[in-house]
Design a protein around this motif. Structure first.
Motif, PDB file in Angstrom:
ATOM      1  N   GLU A  30       0.828  -1.205   0.000  1.00  0.00           N
ATOM      2  CA  GLU A  30       0.000   0.000   0.000  1.00  0.00           C
ATOM      3  C   GLU A  30       0.866   1.260   0.000  1.00  0.00           C
ATOM      4  O   GLU A  30       0.616   2.199  -0.755  1.00  0.00           O
ATOM      5  CB  GLU A  30      -0.896   0.015   1.249  1.00  0.00           C
ATOM      6  N   ILE A  31       1.867   1.264   0.861  1.00  0.00           N
ATOM      7  CA  ILE A  31       2.727   2.447   0.925  1.00  0.00           C
ATOM      8  C   ILE A  31       3.457   2.633  -0.397  1.00  0.00           C
ATOM      9  O   ILE A  31       3.627   3.738  -0.895  1.00  0.00           O
ATOM     10  CB  ILE A  31       3.731   2.321   2.096  1.00  0.00           C
ATOM     11  N   LYS A  32       3.836   1.511  -0.987  1.00  0.00           N
ATOM     12  CA  LYS A  32       4.512   1.591  -2.277  1.00  0.00           C
ATOM     13  C   LYS A  32       3.606   2.259  -3.308  1.00  0.00           C
ATOM     14  O   LYS A  32       4.066   3.061  -4.123  1.00  0.00           O
ATOM     15  CB  LYS A  32       4.883   0.176  -2.723  1.00  0.00           C
ATOM     16  N   ASP A  33       2.334   1.922  -3.245  1.00  0.00           N
ATOM     17  CA  ASP A  33       1.392   2.548  -4.175  1.00  0.00           C
ATOM     18  C   ASP A  33       1.363   4.059  -3.988  1.00  0.00           C
ATOM     19  O   ASP A  33       1.398   4.813  -4.964  1.00  0.00           O
ATOM     20  CB  ASP A  33      -0.013   1.971  -3.962  1.00  0.00           C
ATOM     21  N   VAL A  34       1.314   4.472  -2.709  1.00  0.00           N
ATOM     22  CA  VAL A  34       1.295   5.912  -2.441  1.00  0.00           C
ATOM     23  C   VAL A  34       2.567   6.551  -2.969  1.00  0.00           C
ATOM     24  O   VAL A  34       2.534   7.610  -3.617  1.00  0.00           O
ATOM     25  CB  VAL A  34       1.145   6.161  -0.923  1.00  0.00           C
ATOM     26  N   LEU A  35       3.693   5.898  -2.698  1.00  0.00           N
ATOM     27  CA  LEU A  35       4.961   6.450  -3.153  1.00  0.00           C
ATOM     28  C   LEU A  35       4.981   6.576  -4.669  1.00  0.00           C
ATOM     29  O   LEU A  35       5.424   7.587  -5.215  1.00  0.00           O
ATOM     30  CB  LEU A  35       6.123   5.562  -2.693  1.00  0.00           C
ATOM     31  N   SER A  36       4.491   5.535  -5.331  1.00  0.00           N
ATOM     32  CA  SER A  36       4.558   5.578  -6.796  1.00  0.00           C
ATOM     33  C   SER A  36       3.630   6.667  -7.327  1.00  0.00           C
ATOM     34  O   SER A  36       3.941   7.311  -8.318  1.00  0.00           O
ATOM     35  CB  SER A  36       4.217   4.209  -7.388  1.00  0.00           C
ATOM     36  N   LEU A  37       2.517   6.862  -6.633  1.00  0.00           N
ATOM     37  CA  LEU A  37       1.628   7.958  -7.040  1.00  0.00           C
ATOM     38  C   LEU A  37       2.338   9.297  -6.886  1.00  0.00           C
ATOM     39  O   LEU A  37       2.269  10.161  -7.765  1.00  0.00           O
ATOM     40  CB  LEU A  37       0.396   7.947  -6.140  1.00  0.00           C
TER      41      LEU A  37
END
Lengths: 286, 1227
Positions: free
Chosen positions: B1030-1037
């Motif tokens: 999930e955090i990775k998704d935020v980071l990639s966003l």
């Protein structure tokens, strides 16, 4: 939850040369709303890895590396903030993380003259702030967080899944009151290759005798099934018993459910969810 | 043939090429063309090369080993000229088994022995021919068969031979060289490379100087314990064993023998070669010539020949591995050289250069050669028994010539546990009455049953009488018992009575002779199996002593003929005396059946990765079981072979020509008594050769001369030959066959190939299996062959002749001359030190006998049960000790180690040293193991026995059984424990130490104290993998690229951080790498928050996070870092150029969040001020846009200007009322 082979193939069909990015995954999810994101991601990852394995070689010729590097340099000169590396990777159909590694390696070669060691590169990929060039650091970081199939973060996720499901499996076994030896105990006894758990008293599940259980943090398609079967399971088989079932935990609690349905799904033994919260289930009945 | 050696010596061809050339019929492609050409012209001679080489070496060494026994080489010479007729007239000329010490044993008293008789009897390449070679008695000996010299390569074929003797003008007056007719020519002439060695028996018959014939046994009326070498005309051709005689008697004979030798012995020995002329020397004054590596004459040549020779041995191209080793040992221990008078080199025309001069010109050469060869065969040597290894390692010549080899041997000796004792006490218990078969219902009539019972009595009476008398001189089996036996057999009228009697006979045979060797007739009343462990200590010593006193000094050289030692002699004689064809037939049937049964027995197979350590305990049992089965099979097969081929064996020479053809035609009709061919094939397929081949060899060793010519048996021999060739010792055939298994097979096969009845050309003429010997195995991957079932004890038991190697070395050490055939036997008296409450040796022996007698009267199941219980309890006891005592000690070791580490501080000292300290403290505690083990067996065994025996077992029987089980189990466990407990503790402590040190290891901080989740935790927190994802998704966003409509809601972010907290608090699923990544991701997230780079979903106007929200999120992060992360959080990354650089992209730049974060970090003690200052300082070194650098400088000034410990109150206010814009205003 079980996928039929047809469903699986349909999904796999959609994944032909799709870049491993957030966007692709979103599209996939729109296409198959009934599947969980984790399942889709796990299939995606698996398919993509197969694809990369096939095409890996062509990206690693020195000409290819050189041309990528030149394109990267040109792109960065034009606009350092644009996702140059990511676009390049998507364009040539290569995993962004791997592309980042390629370029980084090339970059270090040029600037440090000695070929960088693998560990240096790995640590730079884990923490891009160590990369001497700020622009490249940003580009690499962008590639890594956008890659959903490769890279240190993905590796960590896979590792975490493996660990979590071992714990879950152990809890489940404890709950079912099955006596078992885990990997550490087995290693202490001198086994070199061990499954995750050996049941001290085998159990029968719908006619199949289960001697040991191995959980795999990956999706169980035909190919990986055979590969694992070949590499690992036979060596367990030689050690631990005549017939056994290897099954992973599959979301639904209850071993009986898992192995039985797995062996029923024809053709692919145990195509199961999931990648992220779930896990592959496979079943070797001999 | 010589040409090959020649070209080798001239370095025209390489050794490897030669070996390939010999070993393979089709030349390998790897040969270099020049070599191939050089060799291909010699191709027809290929298969004669090895025999040539062997003979060549024997001949070359003949000057060195005039005293020692000649090493036989079974190499076809003459017979090669008559292929296909190995049983032909040349037969006799092979000389069969020659004497052990031919030159010296010719007593002057025997001078009148007629030459004709000698020559006629021996028909060998014996003295007569030797003399013939000198042109003196050519006609007399009549030995000018074409190629008769082939064995020795005389004439043009053997250039070196003349250089040895023919160079001398015949000096007829020299009594040594031309002794009176009838005496055996001394010196090298006696060392014919013949096939066999007869032992030098210390027997009185020696004074008669009877010619030795092979395969002899005493005539019926001869002294029964005469040596196998004695003349014998009996058709059975089987020597009685060198039985045990009283020590007094033996000493007496030794004395006589010695005096005899002192009187005679005109040996042509010449202790100093430099003198150049032979000086008669007395046997008693022999001096050893020292060997000096510096004086080796032609190193290179010797090395080459040694290499070829070693390669031939390694490739199993020689018939008998141990024979060659024996030969090499002889060279190693050669005492002195007979002078070669080769001053006249042009003696034989056509002599080739490099073969012209003798290979061994001095003792130095011999020893050098021997050491060279031995170096190539270290692996075999290292698997010999401990005694041999010791003698080898202590051999000063070896040390002098190859310190490296000596070092390896010493290491092997020190690591060896292969103590071999050959004299196992035989048991002469009568077979107990077998109620299931020996009852009336199995007999046709009362009368038959009675007859059987009577016969049983007679049989045991005969047996007892034999036991009492067979060692007495002058007692004869046939005379004493023959008529009684025949009378008894005569009573057996009904066919079924025969079968009953045969069953009894066979059982008794197995019971008495199963013990290895079955030597000696003394009965100590011990069974060879588990029971022997009772009182093993004292009895063992007694047996060892007995062994040294009684064991035959020589079992007949490295290739003794098949014999019936010990009790086996009784059964052999019984069969002969009974001479009842019904009995023989029934016996054959019964033996065949039993052989089939045992051969097919499913022996437990080794589980590859069992728990080590205690599996030794179980494994020993399996090995013992295998040994018992194998020895039984060999015994049965020996008797089967004996009975089956009895009608065809005779003293007369084998027929030839047409007669032979007709016999062949007739015999090929007869079906084999047991389908051994099929059994062999199956055994090979099932990978059980290690079980099948040894007994088959025993069976075949009794075959008559015609047998190997029959198609059926020829197939068997070919199979065996292929097997032999395939057993290359150096090949580490993965999971195919264990080394010692191979060694056993090679030894028995090598022995078989030396049996006179086996045509000697068979080995060399058989077109070698050019390719690897592959049987299509149907068996599972791990057959019996792959299991380590053979140990040195079994190897030496099956092949006592390997022990000859040791005797040879011992002979060297003892410095005795070798002519007496005996070596010094030093017996160290052992005093019986009081061992506490232990019963004395005799009472232990009595106990053992009592136990034996007890079982004898009980059903066999009782004994099996007791043995089983003892076996299991003993094994469990070891496991129990390991789990309790040893585990305790390991815990102690761990705590001691901790203390040690604390006191010694950081260094902790050298791990090896630590281990030593710990072991020295803990190992003494291992002594408790014995007491504990005893107690455990005492406690557990009786219950198990009681549970397994029938309820109705009488109390007395039960308690006896329990006691025996306790005793056996204790014995077993204590034996293992006392031998292994220290090593076990050491191993476990070592593992614990390395574990602890590793744990202490590189990152003590990272390990720290790890808290688990709280007790109330239900482990429902989100999984770490999910959160990273999930955090990775935020980071990639945040990092992009992203679509315009993508973003996260502030609520989602807050929820995410909340989940992160939960996950971190529930440690159930968290592994260190996951935590590290979570920490790093959270730092990245904070940086993005500070730089305001996170795209927020919501009304389009408000793409940015509100300041207040951002601060709240940062606060959450700060508290996570402070409270929940247990690993290190890379907070310095917040100030890495890359993360700070994120700020540069935002416009307008807002610094307040960073300042806030830095202050909070300091306040919460997450980072020190100095640390932050250092980071800020290093930031200045990076390249920034001009204005950004200025702003950065301002920020750091601002941060530095702040009071060191601001009031908490103030902070709160600031939080509530964000003073937005202050930083901006200042910038």
């Amino acid at each position: 939850m079980i996928l039929t082979k047809a469903q699986y193939e349909e999904i796999a069909q959609c994944l032909v040369s799709v870049p491993p990015t957030r966007q692709s995954l979103r599209k996939l999810k729109q296409r198959f709303p009934s599947q969980s994101q984790a399942t889709l991601l796990s299939i995606f990852s698996q398919e993509y890895q197969k694809h990369i394995k096939r095409t890996h070689g062509k990206h690693h010729t020195s000409e290819a590396i050189e041309s990528y590097y030149q394109r990267y340099l040109n792109g960065v000169v034009k606009n350092g903030a644009a996702p140059v590396l990511l676009d390049l990777a998507n364009e040539v159909d290569y995993a962004p993380s791997l592309m980042a590694r390629l370029i980084l390696e090339r970059f270090l070669q040029e600037h440090e003259e000695t070929a960088p060691s693998k560990s240096v590169i790995n640590s730079m990929l884990r923490d891009p702030s160590q990369i001497p060039d700020g622009v490249l650091a940003n580009q690499v970081y962008q590639c890594i967080v956008n890659d959903c199939c490769y890279g240190p973060l993905v590796d960590c996720i896979k590792h975490a899944i493996g660990h979590e499901h071992e714990v879950l499996l152990r809890d489940l076994l404890l709950e079912k009151n099955l006596s078992f030896l885990d990997e550490d105990q087995l290693r202490a006894k001198g086994y070199d290759k061990t499954p995750d758990f050996i049941l001290q008293v085998p159990v029968a599940v719908e006619g199949h005798i289960i001697h040991w259980i191995e959980s795999k943090a990956s999706f169980g398609d035909e190919c990986s099934h055979h590969a694992y079967l070949h590499d690992q399971f036979w060596s367990y088989w030689n050690r631990d018993g005549i017939s056994q079932c290897c099954s992973g935990w599959c979301g639904t609690p209850g071993l009986s459910d898992s192995s039985a349905s797995a062996s029923q799904s024809a053709g692919i033994t145990g195509v199961r969810k999931h990648f992220l919260p779930g896990i592959l289930m496979k079943c070797v009945c001999k | 043939m010589a040409a090959v050696l020649e070209s080798l010596l001239r370095e025209e061809v390489s050794v490897a090429a030669v070996v390939r050339w010999i070993a393979r019929s089709t030349r390998g492609s790897e040969d270099n063309p020049g070599e191939a050409a050089a060799l291909s012209s010699l191709r027809p001679l290929r298969k004669e090369f090895v025999p040539f080489l062997l003979n060549f070496l024997r001949e070359q060494s003949s000057r060195v080993l005039p005293q020692g026994p000649p090493t036989p080489a079974k190499a076809p010479g003459a017979s090669a000229a008559l292929p296909g007729r190995p049983g032909g007239p040349s037969r006799g000329s092979r000389g069969a088994r020659s004497q052990l010490f031919p030159p010296t044993e010719a007593p002057s008293t025997a001078a009148e022995a007629p030459l004709a008789r000698r020559g006629g009897r021996r028909r060998g390449p014996g003295p007569a021919r030797e003399r013939g070679g000198r042109g003196l008695e050519e006609g007399v000996s009549g030995e000018n068969l074409p190629g008769a010299g082939g064995r020795r390569l005389r004439g043009s074929g053997s250039p070196s031979r003349p250089s040895l003797t023919l160079s001398d003008p015949p000096n007829l007056s020299n009594l040594e060289e031309f002794p009176p007719v009838g005496s055996v020519p001394p010196g090298p002439t006696g060392t014919k490379p013949s096939r066999r060695i007869n032992p030098t028996p210390v027997s009185e018959e020696r004074s008669l100087s009877k010619p030795k014939t092979c395969f002899t046994s005493p005539p019926i009326n001869c002294v029964p314990n005469s040596q196998p070498s004695a003349l014998d005309t009996s058709p059975w051709g089987l020597g009685l064993p060198p039985g045990c005689r009283s020590l007094q008697e033996e000493r007496e004979m030794l004395r006589k023998e010695r005096s005899k030798q002192l009187q005679q012995s005109p040996t042509p020995t010449c202790p100093t070669p430099e003198l150049g002329s032979p000086l008669p020397s007395r046997a008693g004054s022999l001096t050893d010539e020292p060997a000096d590596p510096a004086r080796v004459s032609s190193r290179q040549r010797l090395e080459l020949v040694a290499l070829v020779y070693s390669s031939c041995i390694a490739e199993n191209l020689v018939p008998n591995l141990f024979l060659e080793l024996f030969f090499v040992f002889q060279l190693l221990t050669a005492r002195r050289m007979v002078t070669a008078k080769n001053s006249d080199p042009e003696l034989s025309p056509g002599v080739l250069d490099s073969l012209e001069s003798p290979l061994f010109q001095s003792i130095h050469d011999c020893v050098f050669f021997a050491v060279q060869v031995l170096e190539c065969h270290f692996q075999v040597l290292s698997n010999l028994d401990k005694g041999t290894l010791k003698l080898l390692a202590e051999n000063e010549r070896l040390l002098c010539f190859s310190p490296a080899l000596q070092g390896r041997l010493r290491a092997a000796y020190e690591g060896s546990v292969a103590k071999v004792s050959l004299a196992m006490p035989p048991s002469a218990q009568a077979v107990s009455f077998q109620p299931e078969t020996d009852n009336r219902a199995n007999f046709s009539s009362d009368r038959a049953f009675h007859t059987f019972k009577k016969q049983r009595d007679v049989f045991y009476e005969v047996l007892r009488e034999w036991e009492d008398h067979h060692e007495e001189p002058g007692w004869d089996f046939e005379k004493g018992l023959g008529s009684r036996i025949r009378a008894m057999m005569g009573q057996l009228s009904a066919a079924c009575s025969h079968s009953h009697f045969v069953r009894l006979f066979q059982k008794q045979l197995l019971q008495m002779c199963q013990s290895p060797g079955g030597a000696g007739g003394t009965v100590l009343g011990e069974a060879p199996d588990v029971l022997s462990m009772l009182g093993a200590d004292k009895l063992g010593r007694l047996w060892r002593l007995q062994e040294r006193l009684m064991a035959p000094q020589s079992s007949g050289g490295p290739c003794p003929p098949p014999t019936f030692p010990g009790c086996q002699g009784f059964f052999r004689d019984f069969i002969l005396s009974a001479s009842s064809f019904q009995f023989n037939q029934h016996l054959m049937d019964s033996l065949s059946l039993k052989i089939r049964e045992l051969n097919g027995l499913a022996l437990p197979q080794h589980e590859p990765s069992d728990e080590d350590g205690e599996s030794d305990v179980d494994w020993q049992g399996e090995r013992r079981q295998f040994a018992v089965v194998l020895l039984s099979l060999r015994l049965l097969a020996k008797f089967l072979g004996f009975v089956a081929f009895l009608p065809y064996r005779g003293p007369e020479p084998p027929p030839t020509g047409e007669l032979q053809d007709s016999i062949l035609a007739l015999r090929s009709q007869v079906p084999p008594v047991l389908d051994v061919r099929t059994l062999l094939q199956r055994g090979l397929q099932a990978r059980r050769a290690v079980l099948t081949v040894p007994w088959l060899v025993e069976f075949l060793s009794f075959a008559d001369h015609v047998v190997p010519l029959l198609d059926y048996y020829r197939d068997i021999f070919i199979l065996l030959l292929r097997l032999h060739r395939s057993l290359v010792l150096s090949q580490e055939s993965e999971a195919k066959m264990c080394f010692l298994n191979k060694l056993l097979l090679l030894a028995v096969l090598g022995w078989l190939f030396q049996i006179p009845t086996v045509p000697e050309d068979l080995f060399f003429l058989e077109e070698g299996p050019s390719d690897a010997f592959e049987v299509d195995t149907v068996a599972p991957e791990h057959g019996l062959d792959a299991a380590p079932v053979v140990d040195q004890q079994l190897l030496y038991t099956c092949c006592p002749y390997i022990g000859e190697l040791r005797k040879l070395l011992a002979l060297w050490v003892s410095g005795s001359t070798g002519r007496s055939g005996g070596f010094m036997r030093k017996i160290t008296p052992t005093t019986t030190t009081g061992l506490g409450a232990q019963p004395s040796g005799t009472s232990q022996g009595l106990q053992a006998r009592l136990a034996h007698a007890f079982f004898h009267n009980q059903p066999p199941s009782l004994r099996r049960t007791v043995e089983f219980v003892a076996e299991r309890i003993g094994s469990n006891c070891v496991k129990h000790i390991k789990a309790t005592l040893v585990a305790d000690l390991v815990r102690q070791a761990e705590s001691l180690l901790q203390e040690q580490l604390v006191t010694q501080g950081e260094e902790g000292g050298d791990p090896a040293q630590l281990l030593e300290i710990l072991c020295s403290q803990l190992c003494p505690h291992g002594a408790q193991a014995l007491a504990l083990g005893r107690e455990f067996c005492q406690r557990k065994s009786p219950g198990a026995v009681r549970a397994l025996l029938p309820e109705e077992t009488p109390a007395a029987v039960l308690s006896s059984a329990e006691n025996i089980a306790v005793g056996l189990a204790t014995e077993k466990a204590c034996a293992w424990l006392s031998a292994n407990i220290t090593a076990l503790i050491r191993r476990e402590v070592k593992a614990a130490v390395s574990r602890t040190l590793r744990a202490q290891g590189p990152e003590p901080a990272a390990r720290g104290e790890r808290r688990g989740c709280s007790r109330a935790c239900e482990h429902h927190a989100p999984l770490p993998s999910h959160l990273i994802s999930e955090i990775k998704d935020v980071l990639s966003l945040a990092v992009g690229p992203r679509d315009p409509d993508e973003g996260v809601s502030p609520e989602h972010l807050e929820q995410l951080l909340g989940q992160l907290g939960q996950t971190l608090r529930c440690r159930q699923f968290l592994c260190p790498p996951a935590e590290q990544h979570l920490a790093k991701c959270s730092v990245d997230l904070a940086s993005l928050l500070v730089a305001d780079q996170i795209p927020i979903l919501g009304p389009p106007a408000q793409y940015r996070l509100e300041r207040g929200q951002a601060r709240r999120l940062l606060h959450m992060l700060l508290s996570l870092w402070k409270e929940d992360f247990q690993g290190p959080v890379p907070l310095q990354l917040l100030l890495s150029p890359r993360n700070v650089g994120l700020l540069a992209d935002t416009r307008p730049r807002e610094w307040d969040l960073l300042l806030f974060l830095l202050r909070e970090l300091v306040e919460k003690g997450l980072m020190g001020r100095m640390e932050i200052e250092a980071c800020l300082g290093s930031l200045h070194q990076a390249q920034w846009p001009g204005d950004f650098a200025e702003e950065l400088a301002t920020l750091s000034n601002l941060f530095l200007a702040e009071p060191h410990l601001p009031e908490p109150q103030l902070r709160t206010c600031e939080l509530v009322q964000p003073n937005r814009g202050t930083v901006l205003a200042q910038s």
